[in-house]
Design an enzyme around this catalytic site. Structure first.
Site, PDB file in Angstrom:
ATOM      1  CG  ASN A  62      51.939  45.759  46.402  1.00  0.00           C
ATOM      2  OD1 ASN A  62      51.983  46.926  46.068  1.00  0.00           O
ATOM      3  ND2 ASN A  62      50.852  45.221  46.914  1.00  0.00           N
TER       4      ASN A  62
ATOM      5  CB  SER B 235      49.991  47.664  37.998  1.00  0.00           C
ATOM      6  OG  SER B 235      51.124  48.424  38.320  1.00  0.00           O
ATOM      7  CB  SER B 236      49.504  52.742  40.082  1.00  0.00           C
ATOM      8  OG  SER B 236      48.256  52.570  40.688  1.00  0.00           O
TER       9      SER B 236
ATOM     10  N   GLY C 195      56.041  54.005  43.791  1.00  0.00           N
ATOM     11  CA  GLY C 195      55.224  54.950  44.549  1.00  0.00           C
ATOM     12  C   GLY C 195      53.751  54.606  44.585  1.00  0.00           C
ATOM     13  N   GLY C 196      53.411  53.325  44.341  1.00  0.00           N
ATOM     14  CA  GLY C 196      52.013  52.917  44.460  1.00  0.00           C
ATOM     15  C   GLY C 196      51.110  53.808  43.628  1.00  0.00           C
TER      16      GLY C 196
ATOM     17  NE  ARG D  97      50.183  44.053  38.675  1.00  0.00           N
ATOM     18  CZ  ARG D  97      50.502  44.796  39.718  1.00  0.00           C
ATOM     19  NH1 ARG D  97      51.761  44.980  40.064  1.00  0.00           N
ATOM     20  NH2 ARG D  97      49.557  45.381  40.429  1.00  0.00           N
TER      21      ARG D  97
ATOM     22  CB  THR E 272      57.243  49.980  42.972  1.00  0.00           C
ATOM     23  OG1 THR E 272      56.065  49.409  43.529  1.00  0.00           O
ATOM     24  CG2 THR E 272      57.274  49.684  41.498  1.00  0.00           C
TER      25      THR E 272
ATOM     26  CB  THR F 201      56.586  46.388  42.206  1.00  0.00           C
ATOM     27  OG1 THR F 201      56.338  46.727  43.558  1.00  0.00           O
ATOM     28  CG2 THR F 201      55.377  45.664  41.651  1.00  0.00           C
TER      29      THR F 201
ATOM     30  CG  ASP G 242      48.526  46.360  43.568  1.00  0.00           C
ATOM     31  OD1 ASP G 242      48.220  47.151  44.475  1.00  0.00           O
ATOM     32  OD2 ASP G 242      49.629  46.377  43.001  1.00  0.00           O
TER      33      ASP G 242
END
Ligand code: GLY
Length: 564
Positions: A394, A445-446, A466-467, A101, A374, A392, A416
């Site tokens: 973002n 993050s998701s 998909g956030g 990340r 993403t 991603t 984020d």
């Protein structure tokens, strides 16, 4: 007639009639394979991965080659200027997770997106140079290759360089997308990326600056990105637009190897990503809260099953907002959050006949303005090694900033972080101290790259862009297979819904919650809102006879499967 036919059939040259141009790929949405399989975001990238697998490369080799290829053919989300997560399970059942990340630059500060009154300055964390986190993708790809790859590095970077040098034909959807972002590209760059306004479907898109950067990465590994010419161009770009990232930030970037979250659900064992993603913890919490209920008897998207699932989502996302952040910088109480008694207690106030209620924190703005960009790849190789990677920038094309002379887009991942407690980010997610900005810290993050085992064997590999809707999409796809008995392609394409605590709204696709279910939920006290797009799943399933089923999501025209 003959002339018309000539014009219509594939000539790529001007012949006196209109220039007829075609893209040279077709996305396959499903497939069954005996040895190896891939589900990914673009046919040109799956082609690259398939070639690696057929030439004896393993799943990590294929993932290395595909990630670089995606940076070329899927520039809105495929990247070298962003970050990602890997969940890995080898053929013997050993598991691992890699966190690559982005990190906040050293000069970042907690209130950097606030004005003098302490209010969030709109747009500062989402567009332009200040929105950029220190990218992790190239370091991540190199780390996974060093630990688990088998093919030479240069051989795996080469296909992406070729795609960037010789070009690939863009679809009408890609033309439209590049045009849609043209104003942003112009606003945030000295040299406007993809500035050719005459761009048309089927045109060869060459990216020579990107080919140069990839060549440096091919020759020098991550040093070809974090040092030398690429780093110089990167820092020049930052200076030109008021960004914070320095040469030292780039040189200091490190990945983190982590232990995957593991959660048992009935006869399944779910492996997913720990912090700095919230995906694994939230997914594990949701399945644990659901397990006591007879979901399959309640039925797919019945009022009862939808209401129960929404209440479980609400509780998991409430915990996400309070407790989750980068565990290297903030104590995330993972064991407590995943404790069975704690989760049983969370459902103690669940009422099957009425809507629960989220504490309202004055947010509620959560229209999801950016598209859900993403991307994800799921791979199983011929030996049975499995890779689940979500990566991603973002937003679509990240910050919209392309490094001048280096040809790659930079993320807008700083959004984020929680810029201010309780104020929603572009996905409408709120956060608190756990996800406050701190130099070096990773933003929450998701992303939910996930591998599911059954009877000690691989059962599913899945994930999605998909956030904030990624986690609930992975949950629903898994439940569609194991509780509602759907074949994989149906499970992936079934309409979905989502609740994230705040705003206190069930968002849903048009076809979701039909047959009066929406009306019954409203009657119970829920607020519903229809949205056009949700997370886009890329999934694989291993059947008991060893057949690998691959499914790509119809929600993205280019999503594609491949295998042999
Ligand atoms: N940038 C989206 C996420 O990491 O959740």
């Amino acid at each position: 007639m003959r002339l018309l036919l000539l014009c219509l059939t594939a000539s790529l040259f001007l012949t006196g009639c209109r220039q007829e141009i075609k893209i040279d790929y077709v996305a396959e949405k499903t497939g069954s394979f005996s040895k190896a399989a891939i589900s990914g975001p673009h046919p040109k990238a799956t082609e690259v991965g398939l070639e690696v697998l057929k030439n004896g490369g393993n799943a990590i080799d294929a993932a290395v080659a595909m990630q670089f290829a995606m940076a070329v053919v899927y520039p809105r989300a495929g990247n070298i200027g962003g970050g990602g997560f890997l969940v890995y399970r080898d053929k013997d059942g050993n598991t691992d997770a890699l966190d690559y990340r982005e990190r906040a630059p050293a000069a970042a500060s907690r209130d950097m997106y606030l004005d003098e009154e302490g209010d969030v300055i709109p747009g500062l964390s989402t567009r332009g140079h200040l929105a950029v986190g220190v990218p992790g993708t190239v370091a991540g790809i190199e780390a996974m290759h060093k630990k688990y790859g088998s093919k030479p590095w240069a051989e795996l970077v080469a296909p992406a360089i070729k795609l960037a040098q010789t070009g690939y034909r863009i679809s009408q959807a890609e033309v439209n997308r590049l045009k849609r972002y043209h104003t942003d590209f112009k606003a945030f760059n000295t040299t406007t990326p993809f500035s050719d306004s005459t761009m048309v479907e089927g045109q060869l898109l060459k990216q020579l600056n990107l080919a140069g950067t990839l060549t440096r990465i091919k020759e020098k590994g991550k040093a070809g990105f974090y040092q030398g010419k690429t780093a110089e161009l990167f820092v020049e770009e930052m200076k030109s637009g008021g960004g914070l990232i320095t040469k030292k930030d780039l040189a200091d970037y490190e990945v983190s190897w982590r232990t995957p979250i593991r959660k048992e659900y009935k006869e399944y064992s779910i492996l997913s990503m720990p912090p700095s993603s919230s995906g694994g913890v939230a997914l594990a919490q949701m399945v644990e809260m659901l397990e006591p209920f007879p979901l399959s008897d309640l039925g797919f998207q019945s009022t009862a099953s939808a209401q129960l699932t929404v209440e479980v989502m609400r509780r998991a996302y409430a915990d996400r907002a309070e407790y989750l952040g980068d565990s290297d910088y903030y104590h995330v109480p993972i064991d407590s959050l995943l404790n069975d008694d704690y989760l049983a207690g969370r459902m103690a106030d669940y009422r099957p006949d009425s809507a629960g209620s989220s504490d309202f924190i004055g947010a509620g703005l959560a229209t999801i303005r950016e598209s859900y960009e993403t991307t994800h790849i799921s791979i199983i190789d011929a030996e049975g090694n499995a890779v689940s990677i979500t990566t991603t920038l973002n937003g679509n094309f990240g910050s919209k900033v392309m490094v001048d002379g280096a040809g790659f887009f930079l993320n807008n991942e700083m959004d984020d972080f929680s810029a201010k407690p309780g104020v929603p980010n572009m996905f409408g997610l709120v956060g608190k101290e756990a996800n406050a900005i701190h130099p070096g810290k990773r933003m929450l993050s998701s992303m939910t790259p996930t591998i599911v085992e059954k009877d000690g064997e691989i059962f599913m590999v899945l994930g999605a862009p998909g956030g904030s809707t990624i986690i609930t999409a992975v949950l629903q796809t898994f439940l569609n297979v194991v509780e509602y008995g759907m074949p994989l392609a149906d499970a992936v394409n079934a309409p979905r819904f989502h609740h994230q605590w705040l705003p206190d709204v069930i968002v849903h696709e048009k076809a979701a919650l039909g047959n009066g279910v929406k009306e019954e939920l409203i009657e119970m006290g829920y607020t519903l809102r229809e949205v056009n797009s949700m997370a886009v799943i890329k999934a694989l399933q291993r059947l008991p006879d060893g057949t690998l089923v691959a499914a790509a999501d119809e929600r993205n025209a280019d999503d594609d499967v491949a295998g042999y």
